[in-house]
Design an enzyme around this catalytic site. Sequence first.
Site, PDB file in Angstrom:
ATOM      1  N   TYR A   1       0.831  -1.199   0.000  1.00  0.00           N
ATOM      2  CA  TYR A   1       0.000   0.000   0.000  1.00  0.00           C
ATOM      3  C   TYR A   1       0.866   1.250   0.000  1.00  0.00           C
ATOM      4  O   TYR A   1       0.659   2.172  -0.793  1.00  0.00           O
ATOM      5  CB  TYR A   1      -0.914  -0.013   1.227  1.00  0.00           C
ATOM      6  N   GLY A   2       1.875   1.284   0.881  1.00  0.00           N
ATOM      7  CA  GLY A   2       2.774   2.436   0.950  1.00  0.00           C
ATOM      8  C   GLY A   2       3.560   2.610  -0.323  1.00  0.00           C
ATOM      9  O   GLY A   2       3.718   3.740  -0.832  1.00  0.00           O
TER      10      GLY A   2
END
Length: 242
Positions: free
Chosen positions: A158-159
């Site tokens: 996600y990051g």
Amino acid sequence: MLLNDNVILITGAGGGLGSTAALALAKHGAHIILLDKHIPKLEAVYDAITDAGGPEPIMYPFDLAGANESDYQELADRIEEKYGALQGLLHSAVEFSHFTPLSQISTKDWWQSLHVNLNAPFLLCRMLLPLLEKSPHASVVMTSDSSARTAPAYSGAYGVAKIALEGFAKILAEELESANTVRVNTLIPGPVNSPLRKRAYPAEDKSRLPAMESLAAVYLYLFSAQSLGVTGQTIDARTFHL
């Protein structure tokens, strides 16, 4: 009605920030294409928009994680057939379950997160760009995260995807700037009382956070004539003001 006759597609429209944006923009006259894989959630947002007197939206069930290139092309073809052009595209869908060390992320979860959070915005932009360019002025908005630039530990795929998404938005904005028809910006919603925030920080006191509806003004700004000429920017809702 600042968005009268504007057609805006919103991913992740069945819940969270996507539904908040859909309601806010429909109240100002926008025709919303609600895209999400959860049909009951789409129906709830559809009812909320029509009950509020907004233009009747279109529900488009679509699984970003499982869709292939032909599915995206079919979406573009259907929009062109019904509307002829597109004035807005909001990437609000998100794939996030929990914070995880990179060493413990499965290959399947890694690819699925990158596909929903990064590959899907690319494919949608590529397929829908001809329709956006048919409008005198169109707006594309990517939804990022306030922590993306700091690359915090355990943010996982996600990051990584959010860091890349911001770069993608800037590259696309610069490539389209000379034509002066499609503007591309990134929205940082900041901490709000959303379903994603609840998953990420379950022990946090959510009563101290702004409601999702507090973002209505920034969504309206990004998709209305108020933001004409603004492109390649990162708009932080926490410091936003007209």
